[in-house]
Design a protein around this motif. Sequence first.
Motif, mmCIF file in Angstrom:
data_model
loop_
_atom_site.group_PDB
_atom_site.id
_atom_site.type_symbol
_atom_site.label_atom_id
_atom_site.label_comp_id
_atom_site.label_asym_id
_atom_site.label_seq_id
_atom_site.Cartn_x
_atom_site.Cartn_y
_atom_site.Cartn_z
ATOM 1 N N PRO A 82 -8.707 -10.756 -6.532
ATOM 2 C CA PRO A 82 -8.711 -10.353 -5.124
ATOM 3 C C PRO A 82 -8.854 -11.589 -4.229
ATOM 4 N N GLN B 161 -9.493 -13.123 -0.161
ATOM 5 C CA GLN B 161 -9.966 -12.865 1.190
ATOM 6 C C GLN B 161 -9.110 -13.669 2.158
ATOM 7 N N ASN C 205 -4.864 -7.992 8.476
ATOM 8 C CA ASN C 205 -5.756 -6.958 7.962
ATOM 9 C C ASN C 205 -5.308 -6.365 6.632
ATOM 10 N N ASP C 206 -4.306 -6.954 5.971
ATOM 11 C CA ASP C 206 -3.851 -6.461 4.670
ATOM 12 C C ASP C 206 -4.848 -6.812 3.579
ATOM 13 N N SER C 207 -4.936 -5.951 2.595
ATOM 14 C CA SER C 207 -5.756 -6.190 1.408
ATOM 15 C C SER C 207 -4.876 -6.871 0.366
ATOM 16 N N ASN D 190 -0.222 -6.169 -2.425
ATOM 17 C CA ASN D 190 -1.125 -5.374 -1.619
ATOM 18 C C ASN D 190 -2.110 -4.761 -2.607
ATOM 19 N N ALA D 191 -3.383 -5.089 -2.476
ATOM 20 C CA ALA D 191 -4.384 -4.639 -3.438
ATOM 21 C C ALA D 191 -4.602 -3.136 -3.392
ATOM 22 N N ASP D 192 -4.215 -2.486 -2.308
ATOM 23 C CA ASP D 192 -4.404 -1.040 -2.192
ATOM 24 C C ASP D 192 -3.307 -0.238 -2.876
ATOM 25 N N ASN D 193 -2.054 -0.719 -2.794
ATOM 26 C CA ASN D 193 -0.955 0.084 -3.348
ATOM 27 C C ASN D 193 -0.085 -0.656 -4.365
ATOM 28 N N GLN E 68 2.114 -2.983 -3.987
ATOM 29 C CA GLN E 68 3.413 -3.471 -3.533
ATOM 30 C C GLN E 68 3.408 -4.992 -3.453
#
Length: 136
Positions: free
Chosen positions: A5, A7, A68-70, A93-96, A98
């Motif tokens: 991950p 930051q 603001n992207d993860s 993208n850590a959320d989805n 992609q």
Amino acid sequence: MHKLPLQLRFNDVDMMGHVNNAVIMEFFDLGKSRYFADAGIPVTPEEGDFCVMIVHLEVDFHSQIHWNDSVAVTSVVSHWGNKSLQVTQQVINADNGQPYATCRTILSGYSRSSATSAPIPDEVKKRVMEYDSIEH
């Protein structure tokens, strides 16, 4: 596959409002460094004579990263040679999941003492393959 991950920092974003492509290259470097350390590829002189060095890389940019992207970077050895290896990475993208960018890096085995290319030790290959076989 290794996943790190990331930051985002204020200074990662350029005047266009997205993460600059040079910063994305830093993300790939961070991912490789952590992956190598975790998987057992020597990275410091204290770890011995053998190391790897970049001899070629290519990057495809798929979409913009905004403030603001993860974000995370994934890394895996995708090909082994006698004296080289290829690492395939994605900034995602850590959320989805992609992909924002994909990088293929070829690294050569290197002997610090002789300052020449060197075969990749079987023990290094074994440690990395064992590491990659575990879910992280």
